[in-house]
Design a protein around this motif. Structure first.
Motif, short mmCIF file in Angstrom:
data_model
loop_
_atom_site.label_atom_id
_atom_site.label_comp_id
_atom_site.label_asym_id
_atom_site.label_seq_id
_atom_site.Cartn_x
_atom_site.Cartn_y
_atom_site.Cartn_z
N GLN A 5 0.85 -1.18 0.00
CA GLN A 5 0.00 0.00 0.00
C GLN A 5 0.89 1.23 0.00
O GLN A 5 1.89 1.27 0.72
N SER A 6 0.53 2.21 -0.80
CA SER A 6 1.32 3.44 -0.72
C SER A 6 0.84 4.25 0.48
O SER A 6 -0.21 3.98 1.05
N LEU A 7 1.66 5.25 0.84
CA LEU A 7 1.32 6.06 2.01
C LEU A 7 -0.01 6.78 1.81
O LEU A 7 -0.84 6.85 2.72
N SER A 8 -0.25 7.26 0.57
CA SER A 8 -1.49 8.00 0.35
C SER A 8 -2.70 7.06 0.43
O SER A 8 -3.76 7.45 0.93
N ALA A 10 -2.84 4.42 2.37
CA ALA A 10 -3.02 4.17 3.80
C ALA A 10 -3.70 5.36 4.46
O ALA A 10 -4.60 5.20 5.29
N SER A 93 2.36 0.10 12.26
CA SER A 93 2.21 -0.06 10.82
C SER A 93 3.45 0.45 10.09
O SER A 93 4.16 1.31 10.59
N HIS A 95 3.74 2.33 7.69
CA HIS A 95 3.65 3.69 7.16
C HIS A 95 4.02 4.71 8.23
O HIS A 95 3.99 4.41 9.41
#
Lengths: 228, 263
Positions: A5-8, A10, A93, A95
């Motif tokens: 998953q990318s940060l955005s 998430a 997590s 992130h």
């Protein structure tokens, strides 16, 4: 299985989940609003019904009431997440926890700060605020209350591990709220007598932007300390 | 043979830094330094008070009542100084997890709160003859009141957390947030209202204060500073002995004490 998953993504997922949680627990949404109205009513009872006095006090009363009700609402910001352990998961997590925490703060502002702003004209009407100040009042609350949520989040993070920390939280956070109160109330005050409030509004925007820049990191550090 | 000669200056600094942070070493330093700081503070405070109360000329406007400046202004300076020390110690606590820094921050908070309270009380006593009332919502007075709230918030937070290390790290974050906000609060309140007389000492090019008035004030300032360090060292020592009470060096210290007293 590892989720890629990318940060955005998430960030958006956190935003979405929190919004849904807020929607399902509507009392958290209404209580600060009720409190906001009640504080204004208390002021009216305290100083008397004379409309000239009330309209003179209105800018300050509206801002103090908004400040107190966002302070009261802050307690819910991480409380449930701390108790059910999801705050710990959030820190663990992969992130950046500051970004996920920012998502939480944004949702918190959307469900407590924004309704406050929407209902403020009603209180302004009760407090006999002069008509030309309504726009500035809305704008000042819109620019100032994000700073309250962001600064308050640091205090909530620091007190997350303490039982019955509501009073302690207000002791920590109220001094830090004072600049926002000063410029918020003064913006409304200026516009009641027909002066330009742009200086105060710019400063409120600056406070909110500065807090946006720094407080997610401070809040994340505070939560890590509280979770130990 | 000596490894220190091959170390660079920065390495030597870090070695000193970490050595200084060792509680046992700090305790020896504190024991030696304490008499110097306490006697220095006593002598300077006495000299400053005598100079301020008897030798400085009376103010042309405020008469004799201006002499409260010798207690008020150094207390106000020290209350800000102590907050900055507390925040810096907090940063060291967070970055290097140094026990000494943690003890310094904890020891400084009540001292800083007392300096702030002293500045507020003397300011309000000074306000009575000058402004006709004990309290006015003057910019500087009010921002010191908020500084007092910040100190009390720090003390309340640190005391509310049962685990000592968690408490001091939480306090450190709060002190850092506070130190960033301090100028913002100060200028907001200043802007909000100001009646307080302008600064007289910080205008270095042409201080608007007579040198005979200024010298006792500076002596008082250094006296306050030494007093702060003396009490802080005492409190830090106490704090470290308490937290380290199960270690060997504290045991050795206690065993040595009666032997040294006899010699």
């Amino acid at each position: 299985m590892m989720l890629k998953q990318s940060l955005s993504q998430a960030f958006l997922a956190e935003l979405h989940a929190d919004l849904r949680l807020a929607y399902r627990n509507k009392s958290a949404l209404f209580n600060p609003l009720m409190f906001f109205i009640m504080v204004a009513v208390l002021f009216a009872f305290g100083v008397g019904p004379e409309s000239t006095v009330l309209s003179k006090l209105a800018p300050g009363v509206i801002w103090v009431a908004a400040l107190l009700s966002s302070l009261l609402a802050l307690d819910h910001l991480f409380r449930e997440d701390y108790e059910n352990g999801s705050l710990e998961q959030l820190i663990l997590s992969p992130h950046a926890s500051s970004a996920l925490i920012l998502a939480k703060i944004i949702v918190h502002w959307l469900v407590t700060g924004l309704p406050l702003i929407l209902i403020s004209p009603f209180i302004a009407m009760m407090m006999q605020l002069p008509g030309q100040a309504y726009g500035t009042m809305l704008l000042s609350l819109l620019l100032g209350t994000p700073a309250l949520s962001l600064i308050g989040a640091v205090g909530v993070g620091l007190t997350a591990g303490i039982k019955r920390s509501g009073l302690l939280l207000s002791l920590l956070v109220i001094p830090l709220f004072i600049p926002v109160l000063i410029f918020g109330a003064s913006a409304v005050q200026a516009s009641t007598i027909g002066l330009s409030a742009s200086g105060q509004l710019y400063l409120l925007a600056a406070f909110s932007l500065l807090s946006l820049l720094f407080t997610p990191f401070a809040t994340s550090a505070a939560i890590k300390i509280s979770l130990n | 043979m000596s490894s220190s000669s091959t170390l660079s200056l920065t390495d030597r600094f870090w070695r000193w830094f970490h050595g200084f942070g060792s509680p046992a070493r700090f305790d020896r330093f504190a024991q030696k330094a304490l008499p110097w700081f306490s006697w220095g503070a006593g002598i300077l405070l006495l000299a400053g008070l005598i100079g301020g109360l008897f030798y400085a000329p009376a103010d042309y406007q405020q008469g004799e009542s201006f002499r409260i400046i010798y207690v008020h202004v150094p207390a106000a300076w020290m209350s800000l100084f102590t907050y900055v020390v507390m925040a810096m110690a907090g940063a060291v606590t967070l970055i290097w997890r140094m026990k000494l820094a943690d003890a310094v921050a904890r020891a400084s908070a009540p001292l800083g709160a007392s300096f702030t309270a002293l500045a507020l009380i003397t300011g309000s006593l000074w306000g009575k003859p000058m402004w006709g009332t004990y309290w006015v919502w003057d910019g500087r007075l009010t921002s010191y009141l908020i500084l007092l709230f910040l100190y009390l918030g720090y003390i309340a937070l640190v005391n509310a957390i049962a685990d000592r290390r968690t408490g001091s790290r939480a306090g450190a974050v709060l002190a850092l947030v506070g130190v960033v906000n301090l100028p913002i609060i100060h200028f907001s309140v200043e802007w909000w209202n100001t009646l307080h007389q302008g600064a007289t000492v910080t205008k270095f090019d042409a201080p608007s204060i007579d040198t005979r008035m200024l010298i006792p004030l500076l002596i008082m300032f250094f006296g306050y500073q030494l007093y702060y360090f003396a009490v802080m060292l005492l409190r830090v020592r106490n704090e470290l002995l308490d937290t380290e009470r199960r270690t060997q060096w504290v045991a050795n210290l206690i065993m040595d004490e009666p032997a040294r007293d006899k010699s």
